[in-house]
Enzyme design. Structure first.
Site, PDB file in Angstrom:
ATOM      1  N   ILE A  74      17.827  -5.200   8.219  1.00 16.54           N
ATOM      2  CA  ILE A  74      16.948  -6.299   8.622  1.00 16.54           C
ATOM      3  C   ILE A  74      16.064  -5.876   9.796  1.00 16.54           C
ATOM      4  O   ILE A  74      16.556  -5.414  10.823  1.00 16.54           O
ATOM      5  CB  ILE A  74      17.777  -7.551   8.992  1.00 16.54           C
ATOM      6  CG1 ILE A  74      18.687  -7.936   7.815  1.00 16.54           C
ATOM      7  CG2 ILE A  74      16.864  -8.715   9.370  1.00 16.54           C
ATOM      8  CD1 ILE A  74      19.569  -9.145   8.065  1.00 16.54           C
ATOM      9  N   CYS A 112      -5.027 -18.471  15.678  1.00 15.36           N
ATOM     10  CA  CYS A 112      -5.820 -18.339  16.901  1.00 15.36           C
ATOM     11  C   CYS A 112      -7.132 -19.101  16.811  1.00 15.36           C
ATOM     12  O   CYS A 112      -7.787 -19.346  17.822  1.00 15.36           O
ATOM     13  CB  CYS A 112      -6.095 -16.870  17.175  1.00 15.36           C
ATOM     14  SG  CYS A 112      -4.644 -15.838  16.874  1.00 15.36           S
ATOM     15  N   ARG A 169       0.835  -1.204   0.000  1.00 19.66           N
ATOM     16  CA  ARG A 169       0.000   0.000   0.000  1.00 19.66           C
ATOM     17  C   ARG A 169       0.871   1.255   0.000  1.00 19.66           C
ATOM     18  O   ARG A 169       0.548   2.251  -0.633  1.00 19.66           O
ATOM     19  CB  ARG A 169      -0.963   0.000   1.202  1.00 19.66           C
ATOM     20  CG  ARG A 169      -2.084  -1.022   1.059  1.00 19.66           C
ATOM     21  CD  ARG A 169      -3.150  -0.884   2.139  1.00 19.66           C
ATOM     22  NE  ARG A 169      -2.647  -1.190   3.470  1.00 19.66           N
ATOM     23  CZ  ARG A 169      -2.752  -2.385   4.062  1.00 19.66           C
ATOM     24  NH1 ARG A 169      -3.350  -3.387   3.434  1.00 19.66           N
ATOM     25  NH2 ARG A 169      -2.282  -2.569   5.285  1.00 19.66           N
TER      26      ARG A 169
HETATM   27  C1  LIG Z   1      -3.159 -22.375  18.706  1.00 18.44           C
HETATM   28  C2  LIG Z   1      -2.819 -20.945  18.799  1.00 18.44           C
HETATM   29  C3  LIG Z   1      -3.767 -20.055  19.315  1.00 18.44           C
HETATM   30  C4  LIG Z   1      -3.461 -18.707  19.429  1.00 18.44           C
HETATM   31  N1  LIG Z   1      -4.412 -17.859  19.930  1.00 18.44           N
HETATM   32  C5  LIG Z   1      -4.120 -16.546  20.039  1.00 18.44           C
HETATM   33  C6  LIG Z   1      -5.075 -15.634  20.533  1.00 18.44           C
HETATM   34  O1  LIG Z   1      -6.205 -16.012  20.845  1.00 18.44           O
HETATM   35  N2  LIG Z   1      -4.727 -14.331  20.640  1.00 18.44           N
HETATM   36  C7  LIG Z   1      -3.490 -13.883  20.279  1.00 18.44           C
HETATM   37  O2  LIG Z   1      -3.237 -12.683  20.382  1.00 18.44           O
HETATM   38  N3  LIG Z   1      -2.561 -14.729  19.809  1.00 18.44           N
HETATM   39  C8  LIG Z   1      -2.844 -16.029  19.682  1.00 18.44           C
HETATM   40  N4  LIG Z   1      -1.901 -16.885  19.188  1.00 18.44           N
HETATM   41  C9  LIG Z   1      -0.568 -16.355  18.895  1.00 18.44           C
HETATM   42  C10 LIG Z   1      -0.494 -15.717  17.520  1.00 18.44           C
HETATM   43  O3  LIG Z   1      -0.973 -16.593  16.559  1.00 18.44           O
HETATM   44  C11 LIG Z   1       0.949 -15.331  17.244  1.00 18.44           C
HETATM   45  O4  LIG Z   1       1.346 -14.397  18.222  1.00 18.44           O
HETATM   46  C12 LIG Z   1       1.154 -14.710  15.902  1.00 18.44           C
HETATM   47  O5  LIG Z   1       0.709 -15.544  14.902  1.00 18.44           O
HETATM   48  C13 LIG Z   1       2.628 -14.380  15.719  1.00 18.44           C
HETATM   49  O6  LIG Z   1       2.837 -13.857  14.464  1.00 18.44           O
HETATM   50  P1  LIG Z   1       4.255 -14.040  13.746  1.00 18.44           P
HETATM   51  O7  LIG Z   1       4.094 -13.402  12.430  1.00 18.44           O
HETATM   52  O8  LIG Z   1       5.299 -13.573  14.646  1.00 18.44           O
HETATM   53  O9  LIG Z   1       4.427 -15.599  13.613  1.00 18.44           O
HETATM   54  P2  LIG Z   1       3.518 -16.709  12.881  1.00 18.44           P
HETATM   55  O10 LIG Z   1       2.129 -16.186  12.732  1.00 18.44           O
HETATM   56  O11 LIG Z   1       3.712 -17.933  13.647  1.00 18.44           O
HETATM   57  O12 LIG Z   1       4.162 -16.800  11.478  1.00 18.44           O
HETATM   58  C14 LIG Z   1       5.492 -17.227  11.299  1.00 18.44           C
HETATM   59  C15 LIG Z   1       5.615 -17.992  10.005  1.00 18.44           C
HETATM   60  O13 LIG Z   1       6.955 -17.955   9.599  1.00 18.44           O
HETATM   61  C16 LIG Z   1       7.259 -19.181   8.959  1.00 18.44           C
HETATM   62  N5  LIG Z   1       8.711 -19.322   9.002  1.00 18.44           N
HETATM   63  C17 LIG Z   1       9.497 -19.402  10.089  1.00 18.44           C
HETATM   64  N6  LIG Z   1      10.807 -19.482   9.731  1.00 18.44           N
HETATM   65  C18 LIG Z   1      10.819 -19.451   8.381  1.00 18.44           C
HETATM   66  C19 LIG Z   1      11.862 -19.500   7.421  1.00 18.44           C
HETATM   67  N7  LIG Z   1      13.110 -19.590   7.792  1.00 18.44           N
HETATM   68  N8  LIG Z   1      11.538 -19.446   6.126  1.00 18.44           N
HETATM   69  C20 LIG Z   1      10.235 -19.349   5.727  1.00 18.44           C
HETATM   70  N9  LIG Z   1       9.237 -19.319   6.596  1.00 18.44           N
HETATM   71  C21 LIG Z   1       9.513 -19.361   7.903  1.00 18.44           C
HETATM   72  C22 LIG Z   1       6.521 -20.210   9.779  1.00 18.44           C
HETATM   73  O14 LIG Z   1       6.264 -21.343   9.008  1.00 18.44           O
HETATM   74  C23 LIG Z   1       5.249 -19.457  10.150  1.00 18.44           C
HETATM   75  O15 LIG Z   1       4.180 -19.779   9.296  1.00 18.44           O
HETATM   76  C24 LIG Z   1      -2.190 -18.239  19.035  1.00 18.44           C
HETATM   77  C25 LIG Z   1      -1.249 -19.123  18.516  1.00 18.44           C
HETATM   78  C26 LIG Z   1      -1.563 -20.450  18.390  1.00 18.44           C
HETATM   79  C27 LIG Z   1      -0.539 -21.379  17.828  1.00 18.44           C
HETATM   80  C1  LIG Z   2      -5.105 -10.698   6.180  1.00 18.70           C
HETATM   81  C2  LIG Z   2      -3.922  -9.781   6.382  1.00 18.70           C
HETATM   82  C3  LIG Z   2      -2.902  -9.997   5.365  1.00 18.70           C
HETATM   83  C4  LIG Z   2      -4.468  -8.383   6.304  1.00 18.70           C
HETATM   84  O1  LIG Z   2      -3.483  -7.441   6.530  1.00 18.70           O
HETATM   85  P1  LIG Z   2      -3.839  -5.900   6.327  1.00 18.70           P
HETATM   86  O2  LIG Z   2      -4.258  -5.658   4.933  1.00 18.70           O
HETATM   87  O3  LIG Z   2      -2.720  -5.097   6.848  1.00 18.70           O
HETATM   88  O4  LIG Z   2      -5.040  -5.725   7.339  1.00 18.70           O
HETATM   89  P2  LIG Z   2      -6.600  -5.421   7.146  1.00 18.70           P
HETATM   90  O5  LIG Z   2      -7.236  -6.317   6.160  1.00 18.70           O
HETATM   91  O6  LIG Z   2      -7.176  -5.382   8.505  1.00 18.70           O
HETATM   92  O7  LIG Z   2      -6.608  -3.956   6.540  1.00 18.70           O
HETATM   93  C5  LIG Z   2      -6.006  -2.932   7.241  1.00 18.70           C
HETATM   94  C6  LIG Z   2      -5.696  -1.857   6.258  1.00 18.70           C
HETATM   95  O8  LIG Z   2      -6.872  -1.440   5.588  1.00 18.70           O
HETATM   96  C7  LIG Z   2      -7.223  -0.112   5.934  1.00 18.70           C
HETATM   97  N1  LIG Z   2      -8.666  -0.118   6.169  1.00 18.70           N
HETATM   98  C8  LIG Z   2      -9.374  -1.009   6.874  1.00 18.70           C
HETATM   99  N2  LIG Z   2     -10.672  -0.678   6.830  1.00 18.70           N
HETATM  100  C9  LIG Z   2     -10.777   0.433   6.099  1.00 18.70           C
HETATM  101  C10 LIG Z   2     -11.861   1.271   5.726  1.00 18.70           C
HETATM  102  N3  LIG Z   2     -13.110   1.011   6.092  1.00 18.70           N
HETATM  103  N4  LIG Z   2     -11.592   2.341   4.942  1.00 18.70           N
HETATM  104  C11 LIG Z   2     -10.325   2.615   4.555  1.00 18.70           C
HETATM  105  N5  LIG Z   2      -9.265   1.851   4.907  1.00 18.70           N
HETATM  106  C12 LIG Z   2      -9.509   0.773   5.664  1.00 18.70           C
HETATM  107  C13 LIG Z   2      -6.406   0.193   7.140  1.00 18.70           C
HETATM  108  O9  LIG Z   2      -6.107   1.567   7.229  1.00 18.70           O
HETATM  109  C14 LIG Z   2      -5.168  -0.627   6.926  1.00 18.70           C
HETATM  110  O10 LIG Z   2      -4.317  -0.012   5.994  1.00 18.70           O
HETATM  111  P3  LIG Z   2      -2.909   0.651   6.429  1.00 18.70           P
HETATM  112  O11 LIG Z   2      -2.186  -0.386   7.243  1.00 18.70           O
HETATM  113  O12 LIG Z   2      -2.249   0.961   5.154  1.00 18.70           O
HETATM  114  O13 LIG Z   2      -3.285   1.844   7.227  1.00 18.70           O
HETATM  115  C15 LIG Z   2      -3.267 -10.051   7.766  1.00 18.70           C
HETATM  116  O14 LIG Z   2      -4.007  -9.445   8.777  1.00 18.70           O
HETATM  117  C16 LIG Z   2      -3.194 -11.511   8.069  1.00 18.70           C
HETATM  118  O15 LIG Z   2      -2.494 -12.248   7.433  1.00 18.70           O
HETATM  119  N6  LIG Z   2      -3.972 -12.009   9.052  1.00 18.70           N
HETATM  120  C17 LIG Z   2      -4.085 -13.406   9.342  1.00 18.70           C
HETATM  121  C18 LIG Z   2      -2.922 -13.914  10.176  1.00 18.70           C
HETATM  122  C19 LIG Z   2      -3.003 -13.507  11.583  1.00 18.70           C
HETATM  123  O16 LIG Z   2      -3.038 -12.325  11.904  1.00 18.70           O
HETATM  124  N7  LIG Z   2      -3.012 -14.507  12.482  1.00 18.70           N
HETATM  125  C20 LIG Z   2      -3.058 -14.256  13.872  1.00 18.70           C
HETATM  126  C21 LIG Z   2      -4.418 -13.896  14.279  1.00 18.70           C
HETATM  127  S1  LIG Z   2      -5.488 -15.288  14.147  1.00 18.70           S
END
Ligand SMILES: Cc1cc2nc3c(=O)[nH]c(=O)nc-3n(C[C@H](O)[C@H](O)[C@H](O)COP(=O)(O)OP(=O)(O)OC[C@H]3O[C@@H](n4cnc5c(N)ncnc54)[C@H](O)[C@@H]3O)c2cc1C
Ligand SMILES: CC(C)(COP(=O)(O)OP(=O)(O)OC[C@H]1O[C@@H](n2cnc3c(N)ncnc32)[C@H](O)[C@@H]1OP(=O)(O)O)[C@@H](O)C(=O)NCCC(=O)NCCS
Ligand SMILES: Cc1cc2nc3c(=O)[nH]c(=O)nc-3n(C[C@H](O)[C@H](O)[C@H](O)COP(=O)(O)OP(=O)(O)OC[C@H]3O[C@@H](n4cnc5c(N)ncnc54)[C@H](O)[C@@H]3O)c2cc1C
Ligand SMILES: CC(C)(COP(=O)(O)OP(=O)(O)OC[C@H]1O[C@@H](n2cnc3c(N)ncnc32)[C@H](O)[C@@H]1OP(=O)(O)O)[C@@H](O)C(=O)NCCC(=O)NCCS
Lengths: 550, 550
Positions: free
Chosen positions: B280, B44, B23
């Site tokens: 990094i 989660c 973006r």
């Molecule tokens: C079962 C479960 C329930 C959860 N529930 C909650 C919740 O309710 N609320 C909450 O706030 N958090 C929750 N979490 C925690 C939350 O999901 C994590 O804090 C969050 O996903 C962390 O984001 P991240 O990007 O750091 O890592 P991740 O989301 O884990 O992503 C890291 C990714 O990097 C990839 N990766 C790692 N090393 C490499 C490499 N060398 N090359 C390529 N890929 C690589 C891995 O495969 C992985 O997919 C939960 C986690 C789990 C497992």
């Molecule tokens: C799906 C994913 C890629 C989306 O990322 P993202 O695009 O940054 O997040 P959102 O879809 O919430 O959108 C947020 C963006 O849209 C904008 N936006 C949201 N609603 C908007 C609205 N009504 N009008 C204008 N802009 C809006 C926000 O400003 C933000 O943009 P910015 O960061 O440039 O300011 C990322 O959240 C993801 O991978 N989630 C799944 C993994 C994960 O979080 N796991 C752990 C929890 S289970």
């Protein structure tokens, strides 16, 4: 000598002031005068008692007279109206309503918490039976008895404020078909028009008719029924009428004594809740206080501020310095399955007072979309164009609305900015929220506007803009257009095809990108402008646009 | 030349960083490397998918590869593990996990978001089948398939953190009788002991056995079943085991490159999320950040911070200054009908770091008591003895808990004090709150402590005090004692009789007043001390005392 404190009015502000005063001073002489039969009752529960949601009448009595007397050792005099204050001699005149007798009572300090009375406009027929006001338990007894025994088929609620809406809901619960007649062109005056429109759509869905921009001219009888004649000329026949057209501060005592009164009738107080008489404090619905956001004088007929002010007044009466720094008017109301909430300044208030503001619309899920039960909420965030300070917010939705308004009310109290909202670390697990909470999202969007990362336009500018050569682009997918329609003049380019279609666009045109809620419109804005096209994003998307026009 | 950004890890932090980067910069070259099959999935949600609460596996995929590629024009490489970073030549080595091939990819900047992997302690038998970890979709597929097809009768969950509790709940949903084995003497490590005790009582009620202060020594097979042998010597026989004993940051790449690593293994970053290598950045579960309250280094494995940090890292990579000001560790978990939440510092953290604090316990209804469905919640508020600044909060209850923790998290972010909590103007209507919200009440109680209007003592001091000549007074009514018992040595004087009974008390004794939740104890304190008696109030009352000892 222990201090002698008289408290006039024994419900929200008064009872709290009394309890606090006793906790602070075990030896003070404290007398509560209450005109009615009950002190310390749940005004706010009355509509739900009528609706049968609160089943037990006793539940409305938050504290009983006895409990209050025993625990707090307070002299409580019900059916006792204070009819005059003699500030020179520091005494009040009290009328025993049961006997008609009067007597005098001396004081060192007074706390006035007389509340506000429902307005009863001087309309022809207003005294007809089955036209009700609702302020206290006897009022609700009357209405409930009528509904219980006469089983009315239809009702008119005059006034679409929060009490009117609660009454409409509760009458519908009781099987009464209900029409709201409201003078403004919207329900819920603290909201702006387009947010109220969402509420109106829900009321319609629930079978409540909203007759907006109309007012009652007179009432007349037709056998057992009432004819409500309106300004627009339509007559509404019904079995009962609820009047909820607002309240007027009970300022009679204060006025007669010559205390300073604000233009809208509220008793003027300083930050310690002291009136213009140094021995008299006033709190609650009867006073004029400062609006926390605008600094303007305002009045809020809400229980939270009344309770807090009662506590503050008691503090100051007893020699502690405690201040009320102004009200946000934070309010919430349940309207059937919907929650409607607001805090701080509305757009119209700011506009009327020439206070600069910006606003954003966002729509977010109450919790993670993949966990069952998530519902969308519409958020209007209003903030200062310079600092980004949050000025106000309005939220309408089915779930999680009260939480987000409270977060925003807290942020306003902390004079936080939209940049702070981006950073808030709110509790996330799938049943409760999202990793980016609706409040974070609102903060992102507002911050992006302030940083110039997006240029938004609002729903009410669209029709003007179309005429001045802007080109609308609908970025949604075909199935979305099929389902909810679109703006007729719009090009249709689904976002995922936009980059491919850029060669077909023209650099000298002004494009207005829009999608369902504003997210894809923002992404499109970023794509377009970085490729040399002029663009704006429709804030809140088609959802806000459509909702506002319904 | 457009910038070339490599993102390692494509889920919470990584996917967000990629989307934000696009973006901000339409022309950047952005590549995501993800070792697994899925990017952008709902970690989660996994326990709820296993539990059948989330029915549709596709719902776990927050965005599909295609949607992400099309909308954000990002080169996504799944089954691609980055195996080394060569900072001198600015390139990484990538291994295609499907073929085993490796190749190099150059970069201008890297964002590391590799997450954290579940700890797998080196115990005998840990590799037996039916012992599961849970981090990603394939893991949950395995567990779900096992539960679906083998219909296990019993499970052991090793570790009582939030993932362990969610798994316990979801296994019980599936009819699996579950035991949690936890090394600490409590579940939910971010909570203090006495708050966790309330959760443990609820788990027990729901049939989950908590084997606390115990740890697993080894696993062995017994036919189809597993024997879990523990340190305490008890063997638990079960059909399956879930390991949820914590996570370890995936710091291998960072370590091998020589990036600075914290003592607990987190990659060190500055406020812009930059590592010790200027090209990094790192975010999410893998990094060590600043604790917002204490300023100490900390690690939070939570999705909210990961997402926010991803956004901030992208900003900085693309030349905007954006900072992460520290984490509150705000967390919430659903445990059957209960919600358990915390924000900021716990008492034990402050104690361990010699940071001075005060604390209060309050119990309040989720909304007005007279409106149906109100449930009590227990609030522990931790604040600074000097300024009253809020340091942390823990809340446990059935309703409205997530709202109050978010209000408090917002207040902490705004460096607000307990005095500010007194003044918060939160939305009140009977279905949502009270005129004095639980957060206001917590503010009142804490402020009273700071102003010296009450002297509290905590549940854990009671037994010591009894021995040193204090006299306990139970202020509750007889029916309350009959129902829930009392502290055996306590005098019983119901509050409403206290003033009358004062002549029977002695001025040289130290009285500890207590009631159900602390309110009457406070009122008694006011009465006693203003009448010349020495008193303290038991904070949180018998409810906190009893809950902590269960
Ligand atoms: C079962 C479960 C329930 C959860 N529930 C909650 C919740 O309710 N609320 C909450 O706030 N958090 C929750 N979490 C925690 C939350 O999901 C994590 O804090 C969050 O996903 C962390 O984001 P991240 O990007 O750091 O890592 P991740 O989301 O884990 O992503 C890291 C990714 O990097 C990839 N990766 C790692 N090393 C490499 C490499 N060398 N090359 C390529 N890929 C690589 C891995 O495969 C992985 O997919 C939960 C986690 C789990 C497992
Ligand atoms: C799906 C994913 C890629 C989306 O990322 P993202 O695009 O940054 O997040 P959102 O879809 O919430 O959108 C947020 C963006 O849209 C904008 N936006 C949201 N609603 C908007 C609205 N009504 N009008 C204008 N802009 C809006 C926000 O400003 C933000 O943009 P910015 O960061 O440039 O300011 C990322 O959240 C993801 O991978 N989630 C799944 C993994 C994960 O979080 N796991 C752990 C929890 S289970
Ligand atoms: C139906 C209804 C629903 C409501 N719902 C909500 C809600 O959901 N949320 C919310 O925040 N607020 C709600 N309110 C508003 C809230 O009840 C008031 O803001 C609050 O009660 C005001 O407190 P007060 O002490 O100023 O006045 P009151 O609580 O009205 O008390 C004033 C008392 O003073 C007595 N009195 C007046 N003059 C005299 C005199 N001269 N001598 C003796 N006694 C006197 C009156 O009899 C009255 O009992 C509702 C109000 C009503 C009527
Ligand atoms: C019932 C009523 C008299 C109670 O007033 P109150 O005693 O001030 O209020 P509460 O019962 O909430 O108690 C608050 C007090 O107890 C203290 N308290 C509450 N919980 C406590 C706890 N667990 N430990 C210690 N103290 C506690 C608070 O600090 C506060 O005392 P303070 O003001 O001296 O600091 C008053 O609220 C009332 O009349 N309400 C009904 C009318 C009304 O509000 N109507 C409109 C809404 S429907």
């Amino acid at each position: 000598m222990p201090i002698k404190l008289l408290i006039i009015g024994g419900v929200a502000g008064g009872a709290t002031a009394a309890a606090r005063a006793r906790r602070l001073d075990e030896h003070a002489e404290i007398i509560i005068f209450e005109r009615g039969e009950h002190i310390s009752f749940a005004n706010c529960g009355l509509p739900y008692y009528i609706g049968g949601v609160i089943e037990n009448r006793d539940d409305l009595l938050v504290t009983t007279l006895e409990a209050f007397r025993e625990r707090y050792h307070i002299d409580i005099r019900i059916f006792s109206e204070v009819t005059a204050i003699d500030a020179k001699n520091k005494q009040v005149e009290v009328k025993k309503l049961t006997t008609g007798e009067t007597y005098k009572e001396s004081y060192d300090k007074i706390i006035l918490s007389p509340g506000a009375e429902p307005l009863k406009p001087p309309l022809e027929g207003i005294e007809l039976r089955n036209i009700f006001n609702l302020r206290n338990i006897p009022d609700s007894d009357q209405i409930k008895a009528y509904v219980d025994t006469r089983k009315p088929e239809s009702a008119v609620v005059v006034g679409g404020g929060f009490i009117g809406l609660e009454m409409a809901e509760n009458l519908v619960h009781r099987g009464v078909s209900t029409t709201i007649v409201e003078m403004l062109d919207q329900v819920m005056p603290p909201l702006d028009h387009e947010m109220a429109a969402i509420v109106q759509a829900h009321l319609k869905e629930k079978g409540v008719t909203c007759d907006l921009g109309n007012s009652v001219e007179s009432f007349s009888e037709k056998g057992e029924r009432i004819i409500v004649s309106t300004k627009k000329g339509n007559d509404i026949e019904c079995d009962m009428v609820i009047l909820s057209v607002g309240v007027r501060p009970e300022n009679k005592l204060a006025k007669e004594l010559g205390l300073e009164i604000g233009t809208r009738g509220g008793i003027k107080v300083d930050a310690t809740m002291r009136t213009s008489d140094p021995n008299i404090y006033a709190v609650g619905d009867a006073v004029e206080v400062k609006d926390f956001v605008t600094g303007l004088p305002t009045m809020t007929a809400l229980a939270g501020p009344a309770n807090k002010q009662g506590r503050i007044a008691a503090d100051n009466v007893l020699g502690r310095k405690s201040v009320f720094r102004g009200t946000l008017g934070t309010a919430v109301v349940k309207v059937f399955d919907m929650t409607v909430a607001s805090t701080g300044a509305s757009e119209k208030l700011l506009k009327n007072n020439n206070i600069p503001y910006l606003l954003s619309y966002t729509h977010s899920g109450s919790h993670a979309s993949y966990y069952p039960g998530a519902e969308m909420m519409a958020i209007k965030l209003i903030f200062s164009p310079g600092s980004g300070e949050i000025l106000g917010a309005q939220i309408v939705g089915m779930e999680g609305v009260d939480k987000r308004i409270d977060i925003l009310a807290t942020a306003i109290r902390g004079t936080m900015t939209v940049y702070d909202l981006e950073e808030l670390e709110l509790a996330y697990a799938p049943p409760y929220g999202s990793a980016k909470d609706p409040v974070n999202i609102a903060g992102f969007v507002a911050s992006n506007m302030l940083k110039g990362d997006v240029e938004n336009m609002n729903w009410d500018e669209v029709s003007d803009l179309e005429q001045t050569g802007y080109v609308l682009i609908d970025l949604r997918n075909k199935d979305e257009l099929d389902e909810s329609g679109s703006i007729s003049t719009a090009l249709h380019i689904p976002l995922h095809e936009l980059r491919k279609k850029l060669p077909e666009l023209e650099k000298d045109k002004n494009y207005i990108a829009f999608c369902a809620i504003g997210l894809r419109g923002y992404v499109a804005y970023r794509i377009l402008t970085q490729n040399g096209f002029k663009s704006k994003n429709l804030s809140g998307g088609y959802k806000t646009y459509l909702g506002a026009r319904e």
